[in-house]
Write a protein that holds these residues in place. Structure first.
Motif, PDB file in Angstrom:
ATOM      1  N   VAL A 253      -3.677  -1.658   1.608  1.00 18.02           N
ATOM      2  CA  VAL A 253      -4.714  -0.889   1.935  1.00 18.02           C
ATOM      3  C   VAL A 253      -6.061  -1.351   1.889  1.00 18.02           C
ATOM      4  CG1 VAL A 253      -6.038   1.137   0.828  1.00 18.02           C
ATOM      5  CG2 VAL A 253      -3.641   1.049   0.548  1.00 18.02           C
ATOM      6  N   TYR A 254      -6.559  -2.581   1.232  1.00 18.46           N
ATOM      7  CA  TYR A 254      -7.782  -2.992   1.407  1.00 18.46           C
ATOM      8  C   TYR A 254      -7.611  -3.928   2.582  1.00 18.46           C
ATOM      9  CZ  TYR A 254     -11.373  -6.653   0.797  1.00 18.46           C
ATOM     10  OH  TYR A 254     -12.449  -7.400   0.767  1.00 18.46           O
ATOM     11  N   PHE A 255      -6.907  -4.703   2.957  1.00 19.18           N
ATOM     12  CA  PHE A 255      -6.915  -5.564   4.191  1.00 19.18           C
ATOM     13  C   PHE A 255      -6.743  -4.395   5.483  1.00 19.18           C
ATOM     14  CE2 PHE A 255      -5.538  -8.919   1.231  1.00 19.18           C
ATOM     15  CZ  PHE A 255      -6.492  -9.657   1.857  1.00 19.18           C
ATOM     16  N   SER A 256      -6.056  -3.478   5.421  1.00 24.44           N
ATOM     17  CA  SER A 256      -6.159  -2.474   6.345  1.00 24.44           C
ATOM     18  C   SER A 256      -7.412  -1.927   6.667  1.00 24.44           C
ATOM     19  CB  SER A 256      -5.128  -1.204   6.283  1.00 24.44           C
ATOM     20  OG  SER A 256      -3.927  -1.901   6.318  1.00 24.44           O
ATOM     21  N   LEU A 257      -7.924  -1.304   5.500  1.00 29.11           N
ATOM     22  CA  LEU A 257      -9.317  -0.597   5.731  1.00 29.11           C
ATOM     23  C   LEU A 257     -10.251  -1.816   6.296  1.00 29.11           C
ATOM     24  CD1 LEU A 257      -9.513   1.579   2.665  1.00 29.11           C
ATOM     25  CD2 LEU A 257      -9.169   2.153   5.042  1.00 29.11           C
ATOM     26  N   VAL A 258     -10.385  -2.817   5.768  1.00 30.58           N
ATOM     27  CA  VAL A 258     -11.488  -3.984   6.310  1.00 30.58           C
ATOM     28  C   VAL A 258     -11.164  -4.188   7.642  1.00 30.58           C
ATOM     29  CG1 VAL A 258     -12.089  -6.385   5.944  1.00 30.58           C
ATOM     30  CG2 VAL A 258     -11.759  -4.914   4.076  1.00 30.58           C
TER      31      VAL A 258
ATOM     32  N   GLU B 296       6.707  -3.487 -11.146  1.00 35.23           N
ATOM     33  CA  GLU B 296       5.875  -2.215 -10.983  1.00 35.23           C
ATOM     34  C   GLU B 296       4.444  -2.739 -10.642  1.00 35.23           C
ATOM     35  OE1 GLU B 296       6.035   0.112 -14.305  1.00 35.23           O
ATOM     36  OE2 GLU B 296       8.043   0.932 -13.660  1.00 35.23           O
ATOM     37  N   PHE B 297       4.160  -3.936 -11.295  1.00 33.37           N
ATOM     38  CA  PHE B 297       2.898  -4.625 -11.096  1.00 33.37           C
ATOM     39  C   PHE B 297       2.631  -5.437  -9.809  1.00 33.37           C
ATOM     40  CE2 PHE B 297       0.020  -8.449 -11.763  1.00 33.37           C
ATOM     41  CZ  PHE B 297      -0.909  -7.849 -12.133  1.00 33.37           C
ATOM     42  N   LEU B 298       3.724  -5.934  -9.195  1.00 33.36           N
ATOM     43  CA  LEU B 298       3.879  -6.412  -8.033  1.00 33.36           C
ATOM     44  C   LEU B 298       3.985  -5.499  -6.916  1.00 33.36           C
ATOM     45  CD1 LEU B 298       4.071  -9.284  -6.612  1.00 33.36           C
ATOM     46  CD2 LEU B 298       6.637  -8.965  -6.519  1.00 33.36           C
ATOM     47  N   ALA B 299       4.419  -4.250  -7.113  1.00 30.65           N
ATOM     48  CA  ALA B 299       4.227  -3.277  -6.144  1.00 30.65           C
ATOM     49  C   ALA B 299       3.022  -2.708  -5.913  1.00 30.65           C
ATOM     50  CB  ALA B 299       5.105  -1.945  -6.217  1.00 30.65           C
ATOM     51  N   PHE B 300       2.228  -2.536  -6.886  1.00 28.87           N
ATOM     52  CA  PHE B 300       1.011  -2.111  -7.078  1.00 28.87           C
ATOM     53  C   PHE B 300      -0.041  -3.055  -6.333  1.00 28.87           C
ATOM     54  CE2 PHE B 300      -3.287  -2.586  -9.191  1.00 28.87           C
ATOM     55  CZ  PHE B 300      -3.826  -1.345  -8.809  1.00 28.87           C
ATOM     56  N   VAL B 301       0.185  -4.345  -6.793  1.00 34.59           N
ATOM     57  CA  VAL B 301      -0.795  -5.255  -6.219  1.00 34.59           C
ATOM     58  C   VAL B 301      -0.563  -5.224  -4.709  1.00 34.59           C
ATOM     59  CG1 VAL B 301      -1.383  -7.870  -5.974  1.00 34.59           C
ATOM     60  CG2 VAL B 301      -0.898  -6.618  -8.022  1.00 34.59           C
ATOM     61  N   LEU B 302       0.776  -5.317  -4.214  1.00 29.15           N
ATOM     62  CA  LEU B 302       1.016  -5.429  -2.804  1.00 29.15           C
ATOM     63  C   LEU B 302       0.476  -4.222  -2.042  1.00 29.15           C
ATOM     64  CD1 LEU B 302       4.394  -7.089  -2.630  1.00 29.15           C
ATOM     65  CD2 LEU B 302       2.326  -8.157  -2.126  1.00 29.15           C
ATOM     66  N   CYS B 303       0.418  -2.966  -2.875  1.00 28.47           N
ATOM     67  CA  CYS B 303      -0.066  -1.592  -2.030  1.00 28.47           C
ATOM     68  C   CYS B 303      -1.364  -1.715  -1.717  1.00 28.47           C
ATOM     69  CB  CYS B 303       0.521  -0.579  -2.778  1.00 28.47           C
ATOM     70  SG  CYS B 303       2.132  -0.372  -2.685  1.00 28.47           S
ATOM     71  N   ALA B 304      -1.952  -2.411  -3.077  1.00 27.09           N
ATOM     72  CA  ALA B 304      -3.473  -2.264  -3.142  1.00 27.09           C
ATOM     73  C   ALA B 304      -4.038  -3.107  -1.993  1.00 27.09           C
ATOM     74  CB  ALA B 304      -4.096  -2.443  -4.546  1.00 27.09           C
ATOM     75  N   ALA B 305      -3.272  -4.354  -2.043  1.00 19.67           N
ATOM     76  CA  ALA B 305      -3.906  -5.481  -0.825  1.00 19.67           C
ATOM     77  C   ALA B 305      -3.726  -4.775   0.302  1.00 19.67           C
ATOM     78  CB  ALA B 305      -3.045  -6.478  -1.071  1.00 19.67           C
TER      79      ALA B 305
ATOM     80  N   MET C  26      -9.471 -12.155  -4.391  1.00 22.07           N
ATOM     81  CA  MET C  26      -9.325 -11.061  -5.492  1.00 22.07           C
ATOM     82  C   MET C  26      -7.949 -10.746  -5.836  1.00 22.07           C
ATOM     83  SD  MET C  26     -11.009  -7.511  -5.079  1.00 22.07           S
ATOM     84  CE  MET C  26     -10.122  -6.953  -3.627  1.00 22.07           C
ATOM     85  N   PHE C  27      -7.281 -10.962  -4.907  1.00 25.43           N
ATOM     86  CA  PHE C  27      -5.640 -10.399  -5.192  1.00 25.43           C
ATOM     87  C   PHE C  27      -4.881 -11.394  -5.469  1.00 25.43           C
ATOM     88  CE2 PHE C  27      -6.797  -6.873  -2.165  1.00 25.43           C
ATOM     89  CZ  PHE C  27      -6.488  -5.835  -3.195  1.00 25.43           C
ATOM     90  N   ILE C  28      -5.098 -12.778  -5.304  1.00 22.76           N
ATOM     91  CA  ILE C  28      -4.614 -14.059  -6.010  1.00 22.76           C
ATOM     92  C   ILE C  28      -5.072 -13.966  -7.540  1.00 22.76           C
ATOM     93  CG2 ILE C  28      -4.826 -16.453  -6.354  1.00 22.76           C
ATOM     94  CD1 ILE C  28      -4.824 -16.605  -3.186  1.00 22.76           C
ATOM     95  N   GLY C  29      -6.348 -13.620  -7.965  1.00 19.13           N
ATOM     96  CA  GLY C  29      -6.672 -13.495  -9.164  1.00 19.13           C
ATOM     97  C   GLY C  29      -6.042 -12.409  -9.946  1.00 19.13           C
ATOM     98  N   ILE C  30      -5.687 -11.422  -9.194  1.00 17.07           N
ATOM     99  CA  ILE C  30      -5.130 -10.082 -10.023  1.00 17.07           C
ATOM    100  C   ILE C  30      -3.689 -10.926 -10.217  1.00 17.07           C
ATOM    101  CG2 ILE C  30      -3.972  -7.930  -9.564  1.00 17.07           C
ATOM    102  CD1 ILE C  30      -6.697  -7.102  -8.020  1.00 17.07           C
TER     103      ILE C  30
END
Length: 123
Positions: free
Chosen positions: A81-86, A70-79, A34-38
């Motif tokens: 959070v996702y992997f931490s929660l999983v 900004e886009f890279l910072a958003f993707v890294l933060c979202a990733a 998913m994050f590679i796709g983003i």
């Protein structure tokens, strides 16, 4: 007639652990894809479709250096959070409670932001 209950109970526990590992690795794999796709969006955004359905490169859609950061910072933060929660989810009962609490807080914050933006946009 003898029945060995300990052996079957161990098998059930081992199967549950195996299923958890399989689900966890599946969710991690989905997250990676998913994050590679983003991130691929970085290169595909400048392409557009014309009225006659031809694909062309539009220089106006290219991200500036600041937008890329900004886009890279958003993707890294979202990733993160996702992997931490999983991965926290599979730590046990406490991990699940923590993940559900964080998800509820995200939902409440999202609703609050939606209503705030709606109020600002209508004034």
């Amino acid at each position: 007639m003898r029945v060995n209950f300990k052996r079957s109970a161990q098998t059930d526990v081992n199967m549950k652990k195996k299923q958890r590992r399989t689900l966890q690795s599946t969710l991690n794999t989905i997250g990676i894809l998913m994050f590679i796709g983003i991130l691929i969006r970085w290169w595909t955004v400048p392409f557009a479709v014309s009225k006659d359905l031809r694909i062309y490169y539009n220089q106006g859609f290219q991200m500036t250096l600041n937008e890329r950061k900004e886009f890279l910072a958003f993707v890294l933060c979202a990733a993160s959070v996702y992997f931490s929660l999983v991965n926290v989810y599979f730590l046990g009962k406490t991990g699940r409670r923590l993940v559900y609490t964080v998800l509820v807080l995200f939902a409440v914050f999202s609703l609050y932001m939606m209503l705030t933006l709606l109020a600002v946009a209508t004034h």
